[in-house]
Design a protein around this motif. Structure first.
Motif, PDB file in Angstrom:
ATOM      1  N   GLN A   1       0.817  -1.207   0.000  1.00 55.62           N
ATOM      2  CA  GLN A   1       0.000   0.000   0.000  1.00 55.62           C
ATOM      3  C   GLN A   1       0.857   1.267   0.000  1.00 55.62           C
ATOM      4  O   GLN A   1       0.557   2.223  -0.708  1.00 55.62           O
ATOM      5  CB  GLN A   1      -0.927   0.011   1.215  1.00 55.62           C
ATOM      6  CG  GLN A   1      -2.012  -1.043   1.141  1.00 55.62           C
ATOM      7  CD  GLN A   1      -2.905  -1.014   2.358  1.00 55.62           C
ATOM      8  OE1 GLN A   1      -3.442   0.022   2.718  1.00 55.62           O
ATOM      9  NE2 GLN A   1      -3.070  -2.156   2.997  1.00 55.62           N
ATOM     10  N   ILE A   2       1.943   1.241   0.779  1.00 52.00           N
ATOM     11  CA  ILE A   2       2.797   2.425   0.880  1.00 52.00           C
ATOM     12  C   ILE A   2       3.771   2.501  -0.299  1.00 52.00           C
ATOM     13  O   ILE A   2       3.887   3.523  -0.961  1.00 52.00           O
ATOM     14  CB  ILE A   2       3.585   2.411   2.212  1.00 52.00           C
ATOM     15  CG1 ILE A   2       2.632   2.523   3.393  1.00 52.00           C
ATOM     16  CG2 ILE A   2       4.609   3.535   2.246  1.00 52.00           C
ATOM     17  CD1 ILE A   2       3.284   2.239   4.737  1.00 52.00           C
ATOM     18  N   GLY A   3       4.485   1.405  -0.558  1.00 48.38           N
ATOM     19  CA  GLY A   3       5.570   1.421  -1.530  1.00 48.38           C
ATOM     20  C   GLY A   3       5.136   1.319  -2.970  1.00 48.38           C
ATOM     21  O   GLY A   3       5.884   1.686  -3.869  1.00 48.38           O
ATOM     22  N   ALA A   4       3.938   0.810  -3.226  1.00 53.42           N
ATOM     23  CA  ALA A   4       3.483   0.663  -4.612  1.00 53.42           C
ATOM     24  C   ALA A   4       2.289   1.570  -4.900  1.00 53.42           C
ATOM     25  O   ALA A   4       2.350   2.411  -5.795  1.00 53.42           O
ATOM     26  CB  ALA A   4       3.116  -0.792  -4.896  1.00 53.42           C
ATOM     27  N   LEU A   5       1.206   1.423  -4.134  1.00 52.99           N
ATOM     28  CA  LEU A   5      -0.018   2.153  -4.467  1.00 52.99           C
ATOM     29  C   LEU A   5       0.063   3.636  -4.130  1.00 52.99           C
ATOM     30  O   LEU A   5      -0.308   4.489  -4.946  1.00 52.99           O
ATOM     31  CB  LEU A   5      -1.208   1.495  -3.771  1.00 52.99           C
ATOM     32  CG  LEU A   5      -1.388  -0.001  -4.075  1.00 52.99           C
ATOM     33  CD1 LEU A   5      -2.649  -0.533  -3.418  1.00 52.99           C
ATOM     34  CD2 LEU A   5      -1.389  -0.273  -5.557  1.00 52.99           C
TER      35      LEU A   5
END
Length: 198
Positions: A127-131
């Motif tokens: 959620q943090i690193g990709a989205l």
């Protein structure tokens, strides 16, 4: 009567945004805002470009497509290996190939279409690193494309329309990062903090 106040609020917000944010953005993309030059210049050196290296519309479009493709593959890769990455207290496994491709494409194009339950499918790292990464990068690509379009109309006799790498760097540093910082402070002040607990 409620509809009237909604429309009035929207008109006032748009007027203030047009006047102040619009003028600020014009200054950013014209190169008049340089208070973050100490961050901006090393990025240009790393990319091997700069404000003086303008691109034709074909090179600009090519740079934008290559950048978007690389970030899409990055997002896909993170989702596919999320089970082996940190910040996964629920021990979610890899997201399926089809769902990873769909999610990566939708977040890269800033449509953010979700075919999953976020808290039951994606790890915190995903959620943090990709989205969230895509939710920050893809608007910058859209703003850069809009700037190229505006320059295309205003520079009818010029063979160049700016530099994609300069536009996206300036957009991230001078526009989106400050807005995100201020919005983050507002959310923290309202006790809307995301924790990394399971």
């Amino acid at each position: 009567m409620g509809f009237f106040w909604t429309i009035l609020t929207l008109v006032i917000a748009l007027g203030l945004t047009w006047r102040y944010l619009g003028s600020y953005m014009a200054g950013v993309f014209d190169g008049r805002m340089q208070f973050l030059g100490f961050v901006e210049r090393p990025v240009y050196r790393l990319l091997g470009t700069g404000p003086d290296h303008e691109q034709t519309w074909k090179r600009y479009a090519g740079s934008m497509i290559i950048f978007s493709a690389v970030t899409m593959v990055f997002t896909y890769f993170i989702l596919r290996i999320q089970g082996s990455l940190p910040l996964n207290p629920q021990h979610f496994g890899a997201v399926s190939p089809a769902l990873s491709a769909n999610t990566a494409a939708s977040f890269t194009t800033n449509t953010n279409w979700q075919n999953y339950g976020g808290e039951t499918t994606m790890s915190y790292f995903s959620q943090i690193g990709a989205l969230t990464f895509q939710q920050f990068i893809s608007p910058a690509v859209g703003i850069a494309a809009a700037m190229a379009l505006v320059r295309g109309f205003s520079r009818r006799n010029s063979p160049t329309i700016g530099n994609f790498w300069v536009d996206i760097t300036r957009c991230l540093l001078y526009i989106l990062a400050p807005i995100a910082f201020i919005a983050g402070l507002i959310f923290v002040g309202q006790s809307a903090v995301q924790t990394l607990a399971g």
